[in-house]
Design a protein around this motif. Structure first.
Motif, mmCIF file in Angstrom:
data_model
loop_
_atom_site.group_PDB
_atom_site.id
_atom_site.type_symbol
_atom_site.label_atom_id
_atom_site.label_comp_id
_atom_site.label_asym_id
_atom_site.label_seq_id
_atom_site.Cartn_x
_atom_site.Cartn_y
_atom_site.Cartn_z
ATOM 1 N N ARG A 40 0.253 31.491 1.141
ATOM 2 C CA ARG A 40 -0.659 30.361 1.041
ATOM 3 C C ARG A 40 -0.530 29.710 -0.324
ATOM 4 N N GLU A 75 5.565 30.105 5.751
ATOM 5 C CA GLU A 75 5.565 31.269 6.628
ATOM 6 C C GLU A 75 5.946 32.524 5.858
ATOM 7 N N ARG A 101 11.649 27.129 2.233
ATOM 8 C CA ARG A 101 10.892 25.969 2.677
ATOM 9 C C ARG A 101 10.180 25.336 1.485
ATOM 10 N N SER A 158 13.366 30.721 12.867
ATOM 11 C CA SER A 158 12.331 31.455 12.156
ATOM 12 C C SER A 158 10.938 30.991 12.570
ATOM 13 N N ASN A 159 10.801 29.681 12.771
ATOM 14 C CA ASN A 159 9.493 29.173 13.175
ATOM 15 C C ASN A 159 9.092 29.678 14.541
ATOM 16 N N LYS A 205 7.802 32.986 14.228
ATOM 17 C CA LYS A 205 6.477 33.081 13.627
ATOM 18 C C LYS A 205 5.364 32.647 14.557
ATOM 19 N N ARG A 242 -0.234 36.038 11.340
ATOM 20 C CA ARG A 242 -0.188 36.128 9.896
ATOM 21 C C ARG A 242 -0.982 37.360 9.480
#
Lengths: 387, 784
Positions: free
Chosen positions: A296, A347, A371, B678-679, B682, B687
């Motif tokens: 985050r 992520e 990213r 990767s997304n 996920k 999380r």
């Protein structure tokens, strides 16, 4: 609302190093260094077109090794320094060097070709910072507001002050200091204070934060046990000369007054894992940006310890907090210290966050998976601060 | 006789009956009387006259005969006739007897009258003689009295003169008497009486020189007396009674009351001051800083109050009473004076008492304090009846303050006690245990702690209840009925203690853990978390109910802190403590892992033969933590496990499986490809918040610790560069952790996911990523 949406850019390699192009004050430009053990590493120069919300990138090859830290000269747009790993004979050494990028990329004015990845250019090496006697380089700091001639690097337990001579073609070690003590001491990060005529730096090793005078190379203050665990990063308040922010593995961000280091002025506990990066906004020091391995990025508003708590001096604020608040309540709804936004576009662990040097309302964050996310301060808050 | 009586009744009744219609005004009151005595008038009037009634007044022989003849049979007629005959004969004989008796009386009466006529004639003559004699006597008596009148007058005159002379004599003697009585040591009271009698006369005749001389002389004497009395008044040894007498006499001497009042009060004041000073002498000198350690007072508080009330308050009562009787209604002795005087003195007394109360540092004997305060209050009430202005509020406030002070002290004592208990617990935890011999378990320690604290709290409540006992006079004050129960006891003692407890417990989590001071042992954190949780669940409501029973709150009293609010606080503290426990333990394990990763040379390492010792240590530590937490917290819910969890192969390198979350993708393809992949990964994995609040059960706590540890491992591995064997070592270590840690976590997928990330990161950071054969990894791990 639309232009508050984040802009995301993906790199194909892991990356930890991010810096704004410090000398550039018009265009929004960030530099990202990649980490790859098996392929040529790159430095991505990322231009952000604020009006069209478009990212332009240029890629420079950085063939000497994976980049752990990157910083740009405050005086020369084309000059930057990197700390990189050099692997040889089952030995890993972190070295540092000063580079110049190709002239035409300095201002990024040319059109970015679509096939830029195939058309990569190479950095021009200006000089190595010779660290054979000092150990692994943790980071390189440029003298803020300076003419780009002085840099400090942290190598294991040494602070090295270099003079760049012959238009940066030669780096001469002008002075150094070593941190003595039991155990294997190692600096993790450091920051050059823009105050006091740029004569102070702060360093972090283990759980301790230390201040140094660059003229005498002596320690001037020491915050023992600043964090419960390792201190990861530091930053100076650009507008208040004694204020320092630190963050670390105890998930906390702490704000210190270096004149009284027994207790932090404030503590933030918003992250749920280690905080790797803390940055003051260059113009509005109530805006604090933190990046953490909980993936985050958090933007906080620390009005009460900022330089502009509604025209009052901060010290007043501490002394007559009650009164001030009463007055303020009548005049204007005061902004409390608060978390403005939590950005969850990443992520993976976020290892770097940086404000843009050109636009004080814009910042970038970089996560390990490569990213890069460019975000803006929410508009409502921006107007609240400006008006 | 029967008819006569009947007739009489009838005669008495008939006029009323006749007047019944008209004269209702006067008749009404007689109604009840008549109804009582005879047949009701209405009945008489209404019953139709029965001519056949032989005893009735309307008897008609004809009707009767006809009726009898027509109604009765012959036999009955004959019997009737015989009866009537008998009756008539009886009546005849009665009549004759009456006649005879009355005849005799008539004859004797006639005789008597004749005799009287003869006697009266003689008497008339005698009366005439008497009248003549009386006339002669009266003339001679008139003569005599005329002759004596003159002498009588002179006698009376002489008697008057003598009385006057006697009075004069006594007046002349006044100064002498006065002198005699007014002499020192004599009876000044008689002198005063004498003077009072003479004074009016003397004043009246003062225009005569001789009288004036007398008056002047007596004045002089009395002035002298007054002088002496005043002198006496200033004598300090005078006891209150003498003082009162003295002042009374002076008042009779018409000394200015205002001045006397002043003197009286100052004299009495001096005495009272002396008493106060005696009381004060017992107190140590006032110490404004309050820091110097004063020696414990010589006598206990009850003794002090006793003496204070009997000496000071008693005398003040006496003084007030005599003042009232002396100066009541006199001008000049303004009403406010006594009150002001008493108010100053009582204020000083209160101050002394307050200082004495302040000396009651320790907890001492509360019943003694209560009795002392009770006595004080009673005496004060007696005083207040005399002097309503002498500081009723101040006295009540003093008692209330003392009680409040005591309650506060109890709160502090409770806090000290709790800290002492905590100290014991810490010691018990810190004592090194000989191997094989278990010290007292955490549940035992918790039970001891909780019960001793609760017991102490109950004891304190019992002590405090003495203040509101029925036989204590001040318990009926509104303060003690309402505010004391609610504000002092419930809020100030019970609620404050619970709050403090929560705060203190929290303090172990918030405060010193980081900077300087020695951190609390993790077991203590766990223990306190459980304690707070128990408080939230049961203890708080129990304590509050108990308090409300013993100190019933007033309906309209001040607002009280509701139980749920306290419970929330307790739960917050418990949560904070448990979170902190997880962080501390997690950090300890993480530190171990971090050091092990940072100090190792991952590039030059040899091929792994064993699981690294640190991993075994980690598993051991986590098992120990599991045992520790299990002693105090429930097991908690685990997500359903797949049957082959411990046998699960490392997935990262197996080609059959889809790439893991951090599946390496080394081909420098277009950026979008990697990230798309990767997304998508996920999207399917949650999380994981590492330092996140845990639930109150073992599994959640353990999961938290494991998450922290493994995430640390992940971050540390990412900072290193590994050689081939380094990677393989990480692989072995990861598998070992996977084998032993999954059982502790709520969701083994969390462990798996984190270990996958570690492996993936290690592969990334490896210069020569050649993974080890999975079977070899398993073999090494099983070998231990």
């Amino acid at each position: 609302m639309e232009d508050d949406a984040p802009v995301i850019y993906g790199l194909e390699f892991q990356a930890r190093a991010l810096t704004p192009q410090t000398a550039e004050t018009d265009a929004i430009r960030f530099l990202v260094g990649t980490q790859s053990l098996r392929y040529d590493n790159q430095i991505h120069i990322i231009d952000f077109d604020d009006e069209n919300n478009i990212i332009n990138k240029n890629v420079l090859l950085h063939q000497v090794g994976e980049i752990w830290h990157i910083s740009t000269s405050p005086a020369d747009k084309g000059v930057l320094a990197t700390c990189y790993n050099k692997t040889s004979d089952s030995k890993v050494m972190t070295c540092a060097a000063v580079w110049r990028m190709p002239k035409e990329l300095e201002s990024g004015s040319h059109e970015s070709p679509d096939d830029s990845s195939s058309n990569t250019q190479t950095l021009e090496l200006l000089c190595h910072l010779d660290n054979t006697a000092h150990g692994n380089m943790a980071c390189v700091m440029w003298e803020p507001m300076g003419d780009g001639k002085k840099i400090i690097s942290l190598a294991d337990n040494n602070i090295l002050l270099w003079d760049l001579q012959e238009s940066s073609a030669k780096a001469a070690l002008s002075s150094s200091a070593a941190l003595e003590g039991k155990g294997q001491l190692k600096f993790t990060s450091g920051r050059w204070s823009p105050h006091h005529n740029c004569t102070q730096i702060a360093t972090a090793n283990d759980t301790t934060v230390r201040g140094w005078d660059t003229r005498s190379m002596r320690q001037i203050y020491c915050i023992e046990n600043a964090h419960g665990q390792l201190v990861r990063d530091l930053d100076f308040n650009p507008n208040k000369q004694y204020y320092l922010a630190s963050c670390g593995d105890d998930c906390k961000v702490k704000f210190w007054d270096t004149r009284n280091v027994t207790e932090p002025v404030k503590t933030l506990e918003e992250h749920s894992h280690w905080v790797w990066n803390v940055r003051y906004n260059h113009s509005h020091d109530q805006l604090i940006l933190t990046g953490s391995s909980d993936s985050r990025v958090i933007l906080s508003n620390m009005v009460s310890i900022s330089s502009e708590p509604f025209g009052h001096m901060v010290d007043d604020d501490d002394l007559s907090d009650q009164e001030d608040q009463h007055q303020e309540e009548k005049i204007k709804e005061p902004l409390q210290d608060s978390v403005i936004a939590t950005y969850e576009e990443h992520e993976d662990s976020v290892y770097a966050v940086e404000w843009s040097s050109a636009d004080p309302w814009l910042f970038a964050s970089l996560s390990y998976d490569g990213r890069l996310v460019i975000n803006r301060v929410p508009r409502a808050l921006k107007y609240h601060i400006l008006l | 006789m029967a008819e006569v009586e009947a007739a009489g009744t009838e005669v008495g009744g008939s006029p009323e009956a006749a007047a019944g219609g008209t004269g209702s005004g006067w008749r009404r009151p007689h109604g009840p009387l008549q109804r009582y005595y005879g047949p009701p008038a209405a009945e008489t009037a209404e019953a139709a006259p029965d001519p056949a009634d032989i005893n009735g007044p309307h008897f008609d022989p004809e009707v009767f005969l006809t009726k009898v003849r027509s109604e009765c049979p012959l036999g009955q007629l004959l019997a009737r006739e015989a009866a009537l005959g008998r009756e008539i004969r009886a009546l005849d004989s009665d009549m004759q007897t009456l006649l005879y008796e009355n005849y005799n009386k008539f004859i004797s009466a006639t005789d008597t009258i004749r005799k009287m006529k003869v006697d009266f004639r003689r008497m008339e003559a005698e009366m005439d003689d008497l009248a003549a004699n009386m006339a002669a006597i009266s003339t001679s008596s008139a003569r005599v009295s005329a002759a004596l009148q003159d002498r009588h007058r002179r006698g009376a005159q002489l008697a008057g003169v003598q009385a006057l002379l006697r009075k004069l004599q006594s007046l002349v003697e006044v100064p002498g008497r006065l002198r005699r009585w007014a002499a020192p040591g004599a009876e000044p009271a008689r002198a005063l009486r004498c003077h009072a009698r003479a004074r009016a006369v003397l004043r009246h005749y003062r225009h005569l020189p001789s009288f004036r001389a007398i008056e002047d002389e007596s004045h002089a004497i009395m002035a002298d007396l007054a002088q002496r009395l005043r002198a006496r008044l200033r004598d300090d040894t005078l006891d209150p009674k003498e003082l009162t007498e003295c002042v009374e006499m002076l008042l009779q001497l018409e000394e200015p009351p205002e001045e006397l009042c002043e003197e009286f009060l100052s004299h009495a004041g001096a005495r009272l001051e002396a008493e106060l000073a005696a009381l004060e002498a017992e107190l140590p000198p006032a110490d404004p800083s309050g820091t110097a350690a004063t020696p414990p007072p010589a006598s206990d508080i009850l003794d002090f109050v006793d003496r204070g009330s009997s000496a000071f308050v008693g005398n003040l009562c006496l003084l007030a009473a005599s003042y009232r009787s002396l100066f009541e209604g006199r001008p000049g002795a303004g009403d406010g004076r006594l009150e002001a005087f008493a108010a100053t003195l009582t204020a000083r007394y209160f101050e002394l008492l307050e200082r004495r109360l302040a000396l009651e540092r320790g907890l001492g004997d509360t019943s003694l304090l209560v009795r002392a305060l009770d006595r004080f209050h009673r005496r004060l009430r007696a005083l207040l009846e005399l002097l309503p202005a002498a500081g009723a509020e101040a006295g009540a406030a003093l008692v209330a303050r003392a009680a409040r002070e005591r309650v506060d002290r109890y709160l502090r004592a409770l806090q000290t006690f709790f800290l002492g208990c905590l100290g014991d617990v810490r010691q018990a935890l810190a004592v090194p245990r000989p191997p094989g011999k278990e010290g007292p378990g955490l549940p035992d320690l918790l039970a001891t702690l909780a019960s001793s604290v609760l017991g102490q709290l109950k004891a304190v409540l019992a002590y405090v209840q003495l203040f509101t006992a029925k036989d204590v006079a001040f318990a009926s004050l509104p303060y003690f009925k309402g505010e004391f129960c609610v504000e002092a006891v419930r809020e100030g003692l019970v609620v404050a203690f619970v709050r403090w407890l929560c705060r203190t417990a929290r303090g172990f989590a918030d405060g010193p853990a980081e900077r300087g001071a020695p951190a609390a042992p993790p077991a203590l954190l766990l223990l306190l978390a459980r304690l707070c949780l128990d408080y939230e669940a049961t203890t708080i409501s129990y304590i509050l109910t108990l308090t409300d029973e013993q100190f019933p709150p007033q309906d309209a009293g001040p607002a009280v802190t509701p139980g749920p609010a306290l419970c929330t606080e307790a739960r917050g503290a418990a949560q904070r403590l448990l979170d902190h426990y997880v962080q501390v333990q997690g950090a300890a394990v993480a530190q171990m892992l971090r050091k092990s990763v940072e100090t190792r040379d991952w590039l030059g390492t040899v091929e792994p033969r064993n699981v690294r010792a640190v991993m075994k240590r980690v598993v051991e530590d986590i098992t120990a933590i599991d045992v520790q937490v299990g002693q105090l917290f429930e097991e908690g819910v685990r997500r359903a496990q797949s049957s082959d969890s411990s046998r699960r192969a490392f997935s990262v390198y197996s080609s059959s499986r889809a790439p893991g979350r951090y599946a390496p993708s080394y081909t420098p393809s277009a950026p979008m490809d990697t990230h798309l992949l990767s997304n998508i990964q996920k999207l399917f994995s949650e999380r994981i918040d590492i330092f996140s609040p845990v639930e109150f059960n073992k599994v959640s706590v353990l999961t938290g610790i494991i998450k922290i540890s493994l995430k640390t491992l992940l971050e540390c591995v990412r900072l290193r560069t590994l050689g081939r064997f380094g990677l393989q070592q990480v692989q072995v270590d990861g598998h070992y952790l996977q084998l032993y840690l999954w059982r502790f976590a709520a969701d083994e997928r969390v462990v798996q996911g984190l270990l996958d990330e570690v492996a993936a990161s290690a592969a990334h950071r490896c210069l020569d990523p050649v993974p080890m054969e999975h079977s070899v990894v398993e073999l090494i791990c099983e070998r231990g």
